[in-house]
Design an enzyme around this catalytic site. Structure first.
Site, short mmCIF file in Angstrom:
data_model
loop_
_atom_site.label_atom_id
_atom_site.label_comp_id
_atom_site.label_asym_id
_atom_site.label_seq_id
_atom_site.Cartn_x
_atom_site.Cartn_y
_atom_site.Cartn_z
N GLU A 278 0.84 -1.21 0.00
CA GLU A 278 0.00 0.00 0.00
C GLU A 278 0.87 1.25 0.00
OE1 GLU A 278 -3.42 0.18 -0.45
OE2 GLU A 278 -2.96 -1.90 -0.89
N TRP A 281 1.68 2.00 -3.34
CA TRP A 281 0.71 2.77 -4.14
C TRP A 281 1.01 4.27 -4.01
CZ3 TRP A 281 -2.82 1.71 -7.81
CH2 TRP A 281 -3.17 0.37 -8.00
N TRP A 309 -19.81 14.77 -18.81
CA TRP A 309 -20.13 14.94 -17.39
C TRP A 309 -21.35 15.84 -17.23
CZ3 TRP A 309 -17.61 11.44 -14.82
CH2 TRP A 309 -16.29 11.11 -15.16
N ASN A 344 -10.09 4.25 3.28
CA ASN A 344 -9.82 4.06 1.86
C ASN A 344 -10.96 3.35 1.11
OD1 ASN A 344 -8.07 4.02 -0.55
ND2 ASN A 344 -8.14 1.80 -0.24
N TRP A 362 -14.86 14.21 -12.12
CA TRP A 362 -14.00 13.77 -11.03
C TRP A 362 -13.19 14.91 -10.45
CZ3 TRP A 362 -8.72 14.38 -11.77
CH2 TRP A 362 -8.29 14.55 -13.08
N TRP A 385 -8.71 9.60 -7.64
CA TRP A 385 -9.87 10.07 -8.41
C TRP A 385 -9.83 9.60 -9.86
CZ3 TRP A 385 -14.49 11.72 -7.02
CH2 TRP A 385 -14.67 12.05 -5.69
P1 FAD Z 1 -2.93 2.55 5.19
O1 FAD Z 1 -3.84 1.53 4.64
O2 FAD Z 1 -2.43 2.35 6.55
O3 FAD Z 1 -1.73 2.68 4.15
C1 FAD Z 1 -0.45 3.20 4.53
C2 FAD Z 1 -0.06 4.32 3.60
O4 FAD Z 1 0.03 3.87 2.26
C3 FAD Z 1 -1.06 5.47 3.57
O5 FAD Z 1 -0.88 6.34 4.66
C4 FAD Z 1 -0.78 6.10 2.23
O6 FAD Z 1 0.32 6.98 2.28
C5 FAD Z 1 -0.41 4.89 1.38
N1 FAD Z 1 -1.59 4.42 0.64
C6 FAD Z 1 -2.47 3.49 1.03
N2 FAD Z 1 -3.40 3.31 0.07
C7 FAD Z 1 -3.09 4.14 -0.93
C8 FAD Z 1 -3.66 4.42 -2.20
N3 FAD Z 1 -4.73 3.78 -2.65
N4 FAD Z 1 -3.08 5.35 -2.98
C9 FAD Z 1 -1.98 6.00 -2.57
N5 FAD Z 1 -1.38 5.78 -1.38
C10 FAD Z 1 -1.93 4.87 -0.57
N6 FAD Z 1 -4.31 9.28 0.11
C11 FAD Z 1 -3.67 10.38 0.57
O7 FAD Z 1 -2.68 10.23 1.30
N7 FAD Z 1 -4.07 11.63 0.20
C12 FAD Z 1 -5.15 11.84 -0.61
O8 FAD Z 1 -5.45 12.99 -0.93
C13 FAD Z 1 -5.87 10.70 -1.06
N8 FAD Z 1 -6.98 10.84 -1.83
C14 FAD Z 1 -7.66 9.72 -2.26
C15 FAD Z 1 -8.79 9.89 -3.09
C16 FAD Z 1 -9.50 8.78 -3.53
C17 FAD Z 1 -10.71 8.96 -4.41
C18 FAD Z 1 -9.07 7.49 -3.15
C19 FAD Z 1 -9.83 6.28 -3.62
C20 FAD Z 1 -7.95 7.31 -2.37
C21 FAD Z 1 -7.22 8.42 -1.91
N9 FAD Z 1 -6.08 8.28 -1.10
C22 FAD Z 1 -5.41 9.40 -0.67
C23 FAD Z 1 -5.49 6.95 -0.82
C24 FAD Z 1 -5.94 6.28 0.49
O9 FAD Z 1 -7.33 6.33 0.61
C25 FAD Z 1 -5.31 6.87 1.74
O10 FAD Z 1 -3.91 6.99 1.57
C26 FAD Z 1 -5.55 5.97 2.95
O11 FAD Z 1 -6.92 5.82 3.17
C27 FAD Z 1 -4.89 6.57 4.17
O12 FAD Z 1 -5.18 5.84 5.32
P2 FAD Z 1 -4.05 5.05 6.09
O13 FAD Z 1 -2.89 5.95 6.33
O14 FAD Z 1 -4.69 4.46 7.29
O15 FAD Z 1 -3.67 3.95 5.04
#
Ligand code: FAD
Length: 490
Positions: A278, A281, A309, A344, A362, A385
């Protein structure tokens, strides 16, 4: 001669190569933060980000003061602020950790060019990413657009360098240059609407370390399952700390490595591998933004430029307010409003609902997230997005449309998450909590939901699905037509 450390998004002592190098260089160290919102391009910080930044700067200054140092605050433009400080202090060098957003890259390039011309040493480091974007390439030398091969290529590289040590001392100048007060930056919205954020978060390096420790001790092994369950505390909640650089990804990588005997990547537990992926990502998102700098505003897949849109102020407002009539969507949007964060899985659901059920652009959804998320991050938000809209890298095919009711039933089976954020549904039985409109009149609580003002769905998902598929067919036909004409001409 003093060294200026220009803090960008790296408010930490640990694994901070710019700070460590400045401390080793000899001479005093002048920590500087420049508030330059005009250098964020079209994406100046949203309200939730400013709330976080205010606290992050304040805590970082306190930590520096414990070491006999402090954070000098100036207003931008960055170049002018740095030049002034160089002149005032006769600093001989400026060190910083790089940012990777297009506008930040441009600002750093202009600072470097101008200072180097004046004979000032400029050094920058990567402290935000595991790998440099240019180092992860396809066989033909281009950027990856699909995550799995990207991550495979990352794992085939040498491990990212171990975190740099925290400097023991930061030599102070004989007299400190002038600094603005933190309140002069007017970052903190300071209204009652932020009480939920205050309760939910602890900005700063110590808060980040605590969040990582809690996650590793209590949640890591269940992460592969729990990361999809919004009612559980199954994820790390490190995203705002990572965004503001209160912790770096290399600390996470090596923190996971230390949990296994030996350092071999392959010996990580399943939970650790899934978690690291993750973080991968995040890496992918940042590399993509470097390679495709226009994607915060424009689709990576060009054919989506002509997507039909809709515009609907009413639907946009219902979505923002968490009043769409779809419980899981509304719960997510209210969690966002209440805490500045959203799980997420729920982000994916609300984004899909926005672009596919409401057929809204979006970019408008991304803007609302930008304003309200404490972890608003140009790279991650853009990827999230565009992925949801089907127009970005590794995007889900557009025709795969989330059913918000089924998503709710699958990932919040007991309805705990929904009831927490949508109190109108408190008394609705489990079997109807994700579809209160289906409850037979006599079902206890279903009518109560309506009485308590919970709205009926603003759109019928079945009909919206058909409308979305028709819109997709329209752009497909539009893209096929010129291709067919080109074919005929040959
Ligand atoms: P954990 O599950 O603990 O993951 C650890 C770290 O991995 C996160 O802190 C993050 O840095 C990274 N990560 C995890 N999933 C993703 C992902 N899908 N994409 C990119 N990095 C990821 N994340 C943001 O940090 N900022 C945003 O502005 C943002 N906008 C989003 C918009 C949409 C529409 C979607 C679907 C996802 C977005 N995310 C964003 C990704 C993700 O939702 C969050 O990083 C995550 O929910 C953060 O929670 P966590 O730290 O507990 O994640």
């Amino acid at each position: 001669m003093p060294t200026i450390v220009w803090f960008r998004l790296d408010f930490r002592l640990a694994d901070n190569p710019a700070l460590a190098a400045a401390a080793q260089r000899g001479g005093s160290v002048l920590p500087l933060f420049v508030w330059a919102p005009e250098e964020e391009g079209a994406w100046p910080l949203g309200a939730a980000s400013r709330w976080w930044l205010h606290r992050s700067l304040g805590r970082f200054d306190s930590v520096l003061r414990c070491m006999g140092s402090r954070l000098i605050l100036r207003r931008g433009p960055s170049l002018r602020a740095i030049r002034d400080l160089v002149a005032e202090t006769r600093a001989g060098a400026v060190h910083w950790n790089r940012r990777y957003e297009p506008a930040a890259i441009a600002a750093e390039a202009s600072v470097r060019k101008s200072l180097e011309r004046a004979g000032i040493e400029c050094k920058s480091w990567n402290a935000a990413l595991l790998f440099e974007p240019g180092d992860v390439q396809t066989r033909s030398g281009g950027p990856f657009q699909v995550f799995t091969p990207f991550w495979k290529a990352c794992l085939a590289l040498d491990d990212p360098p171990a975190p740099t040590a925290t400097p023991r001392t930061l030599p102070a100048p004989r007299t400190w240059p002038a600094s603005l007060e933190l309140t002069d930056l007017h970052l903190d919205p300071g209204d009652a609407g932020t009480a939920g954020m205050e309760k939910a978060w602890s900005p700063g390096e110590a808060g980040a370390a605590k969040a990582l420790d809690r996650f590793l001790e209590q949640a890591l092994e269940e992460y592969p399952i729990d990361r999809d369950r919004p009612e559980r505390r199954g994820t790390s909640r490190l995203s705002p700390h990572l965004h503001f650089g209160e912790i770096g990804p290399r600390q996470i990588w090596h923190g996971l490595g230390r949990r296994v005997s030996g350092q071999r990547k392959s010996r990580l537990s399943n939970g650790a591998q899934v978690f690291r992926k993750e973080v991968g990502w995040r890496e992918f998102a940042h590399h993509l933004l470097v390679h495709y700098p226009r994607t915060p505003d424009r689709p990576l897949r060009g054919n989506f430029e002509s997507f039909p849109w809709r515009r609907s102020a009413g639907d946009l407002e219902a979505w923002r307010a968490g009043r769409t009539g779809y419980p899981i969507v509304d719960a997510g949007m209210r969690e966002l409003r209440g805490t500045g964060w959203m799980h997420n899985r729920v982000r994916m659901i609300v984004a899909s609902f926005f672009v596919k059920d409401l057929l809204l652009p979006w970019q408008e959804g991304a803007r609302w997230f930008w304003e309200t998320l404490v972890d608003a991050d140009l790279a991650n938000n853009t990827l999230g997005w565009q992925w949801s809209a089907g127009c970005g890298a590794d995007a889900a095919p557009y025709f795969r449309i989330f059913n918000p009711t089924l998503q709710g039933e699958r990932f919040d089976p007991g309805g705990d998450y929904v009831r927490r954020w949508v109190p109108e549904l408190q008394a609705v039985p489990d079997s109807y909590v994700h579809k209160p409109w289906d409850a037979p009149d006599k079902a206890e609580g279903a009518r109560a939901a309506a009485h308590r003002g919970y709205p009926a769905p603003i759109v019928d998902h079945g009909a919206a699905r058909v409308r979305a598929l028709e819109a997709l067919a329209a752009i497909r036909a539009a893209t096929r037509a010129p291709a067919a004409r080109r074919q005929k001409r040959k």
